[in-house]
Design a protein around this motif. Structure first.
Motif, PDB file in Angstrom:
ATOM      1  N   GLU A  13       0.827  -1.161  -0.181  1.00  0.00           N
ATOM      2  CA  GLU A  13      -0.043  -0.160  -0.080  1.00  0.00           C
ATOM      3  C   GLU A  13       0.955   1.419  -0.011  1.00  0.00           C
ATOM      4  O   GLU A  13       0.515   2.123  -0.832  1.00  0.00           O
ATOM      5  CB  GLU A  13      -0.874  -0.113   1.426  1.00  0.00           C
ATOM      6  N   TYR A  16       1.928   1.957  -3.663  1.00  0.00           N
ATOM      7  CA  TYR A  16       1.069   2.080  -4.642  1.00  0.00           C
ATOM      8  C   TYR A  16       1.080   3.354  -5.236  1.00  0.00           C
ATOM      9  O   TYR A  16       0.984   4.603  -4.487  1.00  0.00           O
ATOM     10  CB  TYR A  16      -0.395   1.940  -3.936  1.00  0.00           C
ATOM     11  N   PHE A  18      -0.005   6.743  -6.885  1.00  0.00           N
ATOM     12  CA  PHE A  18      -1.059   7.782  -6.780  1.00  0.00           C
ATOM     13  C   PHE A  18      -0.916   8.624  -7.955  1.00  0.00           C
ATOM     14  O   PHE A  18      -0.046   9.293  -8.240  1.00  0.00           O
ATOM     15  CB  PHE A  18      -1.205   8.555  -5.478  1.00  0.00           C
ATOM     16  N   SER A  19      -2.067   8.817  -8.699  1.00  0.00           N
ATOM     17  CA  SER A  19      -2.044   9.755 -10.067  1.00  0.00           C
ATOM     18  C   SER A  19      -3.096  10.675 -10.152  1.00  0.00           C
ATOM     19  O   SER A  19      -4.441  10.273  -9.572  1.00  0.00           O
ATOM     20  CB  SER A  19      -2.190   8.689 -11.056  1.00  0.00           C
ATOM     21  N   TRP A  21      -5.728  13.323  -8.746  1.00  0.00           N
ATOM     22  CA  TRP A  21      -6.362  13.431  -7.599  1.00  0.00           C
ATOM     23  C   TRP A  21      -7.712  12.520  -7.362  1.00  0.00           C
ATOM     24  O   TRP A  21      -8.510  13.053  -7.256  1.00  0.00           O
ATOM     25  CB  TRP A  21      -6.674  14.983  -7.314  1.00  0.00           C
ATOM     26  N   ASN A  22      -7.060  11.306  -7.633  1.00  0.00           N
ATOM     27  CA  ASN A  22      -8.282  10.429  -7.823  1.00  0.00           C
ATOM     28  C   ASN A  22      -7.821   9.339  -6.595  1.00  0.00           C
ATOM     29  O   ASN A  22      -6.844   8.500  -6.340  1.00  0.00           O
ATOM     30  CB  ASN A  22      -7.686   9.230  -9.172  1.00  0.00           C
ATOM     31  N   PHE A  23      -9.112   8.964  -5.859  1.00  0.00           N
ATOM     32  CA  PHE A  23      -8.847   8.284  -4.615  1.00  0.00           C
ATOM     33  C   PHE A  23      -9.605   6.989  -4.795  1.00  0.00           C
ATOM     34  O   PHE A  23     -10.053   6.463  -3.651  1.00  0.00           O
ATOM     35  CB  PHE A  23      -9.339   9.029  -3.484  1.00  0.00           C
ATOM     36  N   HIS A  25      -8.721   4.105  -5.037  1.00  0.00           N
ATOM     37  CA  HIS A  25      -8.061   3.173  -4.380  1.00  0.00           C
ATOM     38  C   HIS A  25      -8.699   2.754  -2.972  1.00  0.00           C
ATOM     39  O   HIS A  25      -8.492   1.759  -2.629  1.00  0.00           O
ATOM     40  CB  HIS A  25      -6.656   3.188  -4.355  1.00  0.00           C
ATOM     41  N   TYR A 204      -2.016   4.074   2.907  1.00  0.00           N
ATOM     42  CA  TYR A 204      -1.916   4.667   1.583  1.00  0.00           C
ATOM     43  C   TYR A 204      -2.214   5.874   1.819  1.00  0.00           C
ATOM     44  O   TYR A 204      -1.610   6.893   1.028  1.00  0.00           O
ATOM     45  CB  TYR A 204      -3.158   3.792   0.768  1.00  0.00           C
ATOM     46  N   ILE A 208       0.301   9.326   0.740  1.00  0.00           N
ATOM     47  CA  ILE A 208      -0.250  10.732  -0.022  1.00  0.00           C
ATOM     48  C   ILE A 208      -0.123  12.131   0.425  1.00  0.00           C
ATOM     49  O   ILE A 208       0.559  13.059   0.038  1.00  0.00           O
ATOM     50  CB  ILE A 208      -1.578  10.321  -0.657  1.00  0.00           C
TER      51      ILE A 208
END
Length: 252
Positions: A13, A16, A18-19, A21-23, A25, A204, A208
């Motif tokens: 985690e 992982y 992060f791209s 502003w997409n949560f 996951h 996760y 971020i």
């Protein structure tokens, strides 16, 4: 599940990607108390189809594109390099102007350029917002306040004497806005709960928003993570407090 197996899961985690502003996951892995305002509806109440619009810290344009505003009247800023690249690939071909920001106090934007500036969870310099707004223009922002996850992070990082770094709350922002000459149109503040249904979701998120969990890693916080895992096993979740505030300002 044994400590070693959990550590491996949590380290995945931690790594992982992060791209934007997409949560997505975290879908189904957290529960969040609703805030008492609807940011999108507030933006749409002020935004006219003829307005020049700036979206500060657009991420990958995920929220911006739901507004369906004319692309030729839209500009975005972004500072996080992977997201800048994403904007160049995704938004620029639509006719949306993309500006990379390296310094909040020196935006690569003209004076008096925008009818509306929107900003959700992105840093900003209010004097630069004032400069780039047209007379009568509106700034709408929803911000993460200085107490967001604060008590929770103190426990996780075992730093009981930790203090917030920034004077980032509704009262301080209103004071600064009024000194600059803004008129305060709307304001609100709240402290909703955020529940993590598994510790991997916490790991996760902590990676971020590293400025809230400074110094966090699975390895250094493993004992605390195991304690929290036991709480999830017993209670079904662990709970933190978020901090949100809303400001709608008008340039006189």
């Amino acid at each position: 599940m044994k400590r070693e197996a959990l550590q491996k899961i949590w380290q995945k985690e931690e790594e992982y990607v992060f791209s934007g502003w997409n949560f997505s996951h975290l879908e189904g892995r957290t529960e969040e108390e609703a805030i008492p305002w609807d940011y999108k509806n507030i933006v749409k109440n002020y935004l006219k189809s003829t307005d020049s619009l700036l979206d500060m810290g657009t991420g990958g344009g995920e929220f911006l594109l739901t507004l369906n505003h004319p692309h030729h009247l839209t500009t975005v800023t972004e500072s996080y390099l992977p997201n800048v690249k994403l904007c160049e690939e995704k938004l620029r071909p639509l006719g949306i102007k993309v500006k990379q920001v390296n310094d909040d106090s020196n935006l690569p934007l003209d004076d008096n350029a925008f009818d509306i500036i929107i900003n959700r969870h992105e840093s900003f310099d209010l004097s630069e917002v004032y400069r780039t707004l047209k007379s009568g223009g509106v700034f709408i922002t929803q911000q993460v306040g200085r107490l967001n996850n604060f008590e929770f992070s103190k426990v996780l990082l075992d730093k009981p004497d930790k203090m917030p770094k920034f004077e980032n709350d509704l009262k301080s922002e209103i004071s600064e806005a009024q000194l600059l000459g803004f008129q305060v149109i709307e304001s609100d503040e709240c402290f909703p709960y955020l529940r993590f249904l598994d510790i991997g979701a916490l790991v996760y998120l902590a990676k971020i928003i590293e400025w809230e969990f400074e110094g966090f890693s699975v390895e250094c916080c493993l004992d605390k993570l195991m304690e929290m895992h036991e709480s999830v096993e017993t209670e079904g979740y662990i709970e933190s407090k978020e901090h949100r505030y809303l400001l709608v300002l008008k340039k006189r």
